[in-house]
Design an enzyme around this catalytic site. Structure first.
Site, mmCIF file in Angstrom:
data_model
loop_
_atom_site.group_PDB
_atom_site.id
_atom_site.type_symbol
_atom_site.label_atom_id
_atom_site.label_comp_id
_atom_site.label_asym_id
_atom_site.label_seq_id
_atom_site.Cartn_x
_atom_site.Cartn_y
_atom_site.Cartn_z
ATOM 1 N N GLU A 174 -3.943 9.932 7.530
ATOM 2 C CA GLU A 174 -2.491 9.740 7.704
ATOM 3 C C GLU A 174 -1.943 10.656 8.805
ATOM 4 O O GLU A 174 -0.974 10.331 9.474
ATOM 5 C CB GLU A 174 -1.731 9.985 6.384
ATOM 6 N N ASP A 223 0.864 -1.186 0.000
ATOM 7 C CA ASP A 223 0.000 0.000 0.000
ATOM 8 C C ASP A 223 0.900 1.235 0.000
ATOM 9 O O ASP A 223 2.073 1.162 0.374
ATOM 10 C CB ASP A 223 -0.915 0.025 1.245
ATOM 11 N N SER A 224 0.321 2.367 -0.387
ATOM 12 C CA SER A 224 1.088 3.616 -0.359
ATOM 13 C C SER A 224 1.503 3.966 1.074
ATOM 14 O O SER A 224 2.493 4.650 1.276
ATOM 15 C CB SER A 224 0.248 4.746 -0.948
ATOM 16 N N CYS A 281 -4.216 -1.329 -2.356
ATOM 17 C CA CYS A 281 -4.322 0.119 -2.511
ATOM 18 C C CYS A 281 -5.110 0.334 -3.789
ATOM 19 O O CYS A 281 -4.694 -0.132 -4.861
ATOM 20 C CB CYS A 281 -2.913 0.704 -2.626
ATOM 21 N N ASN A 282 -6.245 0.992 -3.673
ATOM 22 C CA ASN A 282 -7.073 1.206 -4.866
ATOM 23 C C ASN A 282 -6.360 2.077 -5.885
ATOM 24 O O ASN A 282 -6.470 1.865 -7.086
ATOM 25 C CB ASN A 282 -8.389 1.878 -4.469
ATOM 26 N N THR A 283 -5.627 3.074 -5.385
ATOM 27 C CA THR A 283 -4.974 4.015 -6.291
ATOM 28 C C THR A 283 -3.911 3.295 -7.128
ATOM 29 O O THR A 283 -3.846 3.454 -8.347
ATOM 30 C CB THR A 283 -4.359 5.176 -5.477
ATOM 31 N N TYR A 338 -0.568 8.690 -2.361
ATOM 32 C CA TYR A 338 -0.449 8.548 -3.813
ATOM 33 C C TYR A 338 -1.612 9.225 -4.543
ATOM 34 O O TYR A 338 -1.517 9.479 -5.736
ATOM 35 C CB TYR A 338 -0.504 7.058 -4.195
ATOM 36 N N GLY A 339 -2.729 9.432 -3.811
ATOM 37 C CA GLY A 339 -4.013 9.790 -4.419
ATOM 38 C C GLY A 339 -3.981 10.858 -5.498
ATOM 39 O O GLY A 339 -4.666 10.746 -6.497
ATOM 40 N N CYS A 371 -11.284 2.940 -0.860
ATOM 41 C CA CYS A 371 -9.949 3.370 -0.444
ATOM 42 C C CYS A 371 -9.684 2.652 0.867
ATOM 43 O O CYS A 371 -10.550 2.639 1.755
ATOM 44 C CB CYS A 371 -9.905 4.883 -0.242
ATOM 45 N N THR A 372 -8.496 2.061 0.971
ATOM 46 C CA THR A 372 -8.236 1.217 2.138
ATOM 47 C C THR A 372 -8.061 2.020 3.430
ATOM 48 O O THR A 372 -7.998 1.446 4.512
ATOM 49 C CB THR A 372 -6.998 0.336 1.888
ATOM 50 N N HIS A 373 -7.992 3.337 3.299
ATOM 51 C CA HIS A 373 -7.937 4.169 4.513
ATOM 52 C C HIS A 373 -9.317 4.395 5.128
ATOM 53 O O HIS A 373 -9.434 4.713 6.306
ATOM 54 C CB HIS A 373 -7.366 5.554 4.195
HETATM 55 N N1 DGL Z 1 -5.204 3.699 0.601
HETATM 56 C C1 DGL Z 1 -5.020 3.964 -0.775
HETATM 57 C C2 DGL Z 1 -6.198 3.537 -1.617
HETATM 58 O O1 DGL Z 1 -6.821 2.536 -1.323
HETATM 59 C C3 DGL Z 1 -4.639 5.359 -1.203
HETATM 60 C C4 DGL Z 1 -4.036 6.265 -0.303
HETATM 61 C C5 DGL Z 1 -3.212 7.309 -0.979
HETATM 62 O O2 DGL Z 1 -3.750 8.290 -1.504
HETATM 63 O O3 DGL Z 1 -2.000 7.113 -0.949
HETATM 64 O O4 DGL Z 1 -6.491 4.163 -2.614
#
Ligand code: DGL
Length: 283
Positions: free
Chosen positions: A154, A6-7, A69-71, A38-39, A188-190
């Site tokens: 974060e 993940d990012s 990580c979806n991104t 990363y978004g 998004c995993t967050h």
């Molecule tokens: N948690 C990541 C996701 O599922 C993205 C977080 C990020 O922006 O880095 O997209």
């Protein structure tokens, strides 16, 4: 060993569920915290960072890497699978989390109207729209980017008033686009860390679908259909339920930040990613 990338911290929500369904497997979790989030980054950056991470996890002995990580799944997965993997490690596999989630979305809604919330990168890629259309062509899907949520999580500002304010704004926007939405996918995993706030601000008829449990079940299915990959994962090293937490930021930073995602203390290792196949880490 199964590699999870993940990012930053978000993929820990997926790892937690994976460790429950695969309790004897060994995992290596890599968070690119030094370069997160990363978004809002470009395709080129997300692709090259993700490729470095995948190489790194392969070189540690992970024959399967899941981009939790979806991104990264939206921006980098296809190119890595089609262009890099055949040259780099044709027997290894890299999986994302958008397709398995898309496969399930139609089962989550009664009205046939769903909303997708994610980072700017995930939403702009239209990956969810394309993948869902393959499995559920009659579903109505709306999307809304939520650029402030990952930075707030974060920074540990989950219970800050600003977080609730942004969640209200984003959910209102998507429900205005389609008032018949009865399911919002937290893509998004967050976002699972914000689940209580989502539940608080959403009308009672709107359900929240989060990914981690679904991805864990889908991974189990994948491993049972691909014994050749499963047996490589189990060989190196022998399964004993050990999890290594690796980060590109300092170990101390990761150990503190991971707590709200993991729920208990962990020990992390700092790693240095290089564009060749070498890797190194320090304790
Ligand atoms: N948690 C990541 C996701 O599922 C993205 C977080 C990020 O922006 O880095 O997209």
């Amino acid at each position: 060993m199964l590699g999870i990338f993940d990012s930053g911290f978000g993929g820990l929500t997926v790892l937690k569920e994976l460790a429950k369904v695969l309790p004897n497997y060994n995992f290596a979790y890599l968070g690119d915290n030094a370069r997160a989030p990363y978004g809002s980054r470009s395709f080129e950056s997300i692709y090259s960072y993700t490729l470095e991470a995948v190489r790194f996890l392969f070189s540690m002995g992970c024959p399967l890497v899941i981009l939790a990580c979806n991104t990264a799944s939206a921006k980098a997965l296809r190119t890595i699978q089609q262009k890099d993997l055949p040259v780099m490690a044709p027997n290894n596999r890299v999986l994302g989390i958008i397709r398995p989630m898309a496969e399930e979305t139609g089962k989550l809604t009664e009205t046939g109207h769903i909303g997708i919330l994610g980072t700017e990168g995930t939403i702009a890629s239209d990956s969810y729209l394309m993948e869902i259309a393959k499995f559920w062509p009659n579903l109505h899907v709306e999307q809304e980017p939520c650029p402030m949520l990952v930075p707030l999580v974060e920074k540990g500002l989950i219970n800050h008033g600003a977080t609730e304010m942004f969640i209200k704004e984003y959910t209102q926007k998507i429900l205005d686009k389609d008032p018949r939405i009865d399911t919002l996918v937290l893509a998004c995993t967050h976002y699972p860390l914000l689940q209580e706030i989502f539940a608080k601000v959403l009308p009672k008829n709107v359900k929240i679908a989060s990914q981690a449990g679904i991805i864990a079940q889908k991974t189990l299915e994948y491993l049972s259909k691909h014994p050749e990959i499963d047996c490589q994962i189990s060989k190196n090293p022998q399964k004993n339920g050990k999890i290594r937490f690796l980060t590109t930021d300092s170990a101390d930073f990761f150990e503190k930040g991971a707590n709200s995602f993991w729920g208990k203390d962990i020990r992390a290792e700092k790693v240095f990613l290089y564009s060749n196949n070498d890797y190194s880490y320090t304790n």
